[in-house]
Design a protein around this motif. Sequence first.
Motif, mmCIF file in Angstrom:
data_model
loop_
_atom_site.group_PDB
_atom_site.id
_atom_site.type_symbol
_atom_site.label_atom_id
_atom_site.label_comp_id
_atom_site.label_asym_id
_atom_site.label_seq_id
_atom_site.Cartn_x
_atom_site.Cartn_y
_atom_site.Cartn_z
ATOM 1 N N LYS A 205 0.231 47.425 4.719
ATOM 2 C CA LYS A 205 -0.364 47.004 3.653
ATOM 3 C C LYS A 205 -1.740 46.351 4.002
ATOM 4 C CE LYS A 205 3.270 46.320 0.386
ATOM 5 N NZ LYS A 205 3.483 47.499 0.171
ATOM 6 N N VAL A 206 -1.751 46.402 5.659
ATOM 7 C CA VAL A 206 -3.099 46.133 6.085
ATOM 8 C C VAL A 206 -3.957 46.971 6.606
ATOM 9 C CG1 VAL A 206 -4.146 44.465 8.098
ATOM 10 C CG2 VAL A 206 -2.068 43.657 7.054
ATOM 11 N N GLY A 207 -4.983 46.996 6.012
ATOM 12 C CA GLY A 207 -5.900 48.087 6.344
ATOM 13 C C GLY A 207 -6.684 48.106 7.507
ATOM 14 N N THR A 208 -7.670 48.954 7.912
ATOM 15 C CA THR A 208 -8.309 49.053 9.176
ATOM 16 C C THR A 208 -9.901 49.119 8.662
ATOM 17 O OG1 THR A 208 -6.675 49.974 10.525
ATOM 18 C CG2 THR A 208 -8.900 50.129 11.365
ATOM 19 N N ALA B 99 -14.829 46.768 -3.081
ATOM 20 C CA ALA B 99 -13.627 46.616 -3.666
ATOM 21 C C ALA B 99 -13.556 46.000 -5.074
ATOM 22 C CB ALA B 99 -12.606 45.945 -2.583
ATOM 23 N N GLY B 100 -12.460 46.467 -5.906
ATOM 24 C CA GLY B 100 -12.330 45.646 -7.329
ATOM 25 C C GLY B 100 -11.535 44.779 -7.277
ATOM 26 N N ALA C 15 2.032 39.057 6.504
ATOM 27 C CA ALA C 15 2.860 38.417 5.508
ATOM 28 C C ALA C 15 2.138 38.347 4.175
ATOM 29 C CB ALA C 15 3.476 37.142 5.924
ATOM 30 N N ILE C 16 0.756 38.076 4.461
ATOM 31 C CA ILE C 16 -0.115 37.716 3.133
ATOM 32 C C ILE C 16 -0.357 39.213 2.576
ATOM 33 C CG2 ILE C 16 -2.511 37.398 2.695
ATOM 34 C CD1 ILE C 16 -2.186 34.812 4.489
ATOM 35 N N ASP D 21 0.173 41.799 -2.458
ATOM 36 C CA ASP D 21 -0.151 43.338 -2.524
ATOM 37 C C ASP D 21 -0.436 43.637 -3.995
ATOM 38 O OD1 ASP D 21 -0.181 46.083 -1.995
ATOM 39 O OD2 ASP D 21 1.862 46.213 -2.576
ATOM 40 N N GLY D 22 -1.520 44.266 -4.348
ATOM 41 C CA GLY D 22 -1.998 44.466 -5.444
ATOM 42 C C GLY D 22 -2.953 43.440 -6.202
#
Length: 109
Positions: free
Chosen positions: A5-8, A21-22, A46-47, A52-53
């Motif tokens: 869930k962590v982007g690069t 980003a929205g 963890a965050i 998420d979402g």
Amino acid sequence: MASEKVGTFGDDNFDTEVLQAGVPVLVDFWATWCAPCKAIAPLIDAIAEEYDGKVKVGKVNVDDNPATPGKYGVRGIPTVILFKDGKVVDQVVGAVPKAQLEALIKKSL
């Protein structure tokens, strides 16, 4: 191991992934050689899972992407910056407790 869930994020996709980003975006500026960065990595993961979402979470490697940290005045790492609607909402520098990172996020929700 980082959460999926962590982007690069990097110099090439920062505008699209973060500024456009929205949802609010929490960005961790880090480097592979940075011990405090490694210390907060599990908190960032963890965050990303918990929010998420609601909040997008990602990392920028400052060694591989020098333009973006320079644009936002990142002098020390880890620096965690919260963006909302393309603007900086707040930031923290250093290995801080999870509660401090969550307080940052709550400013944007």
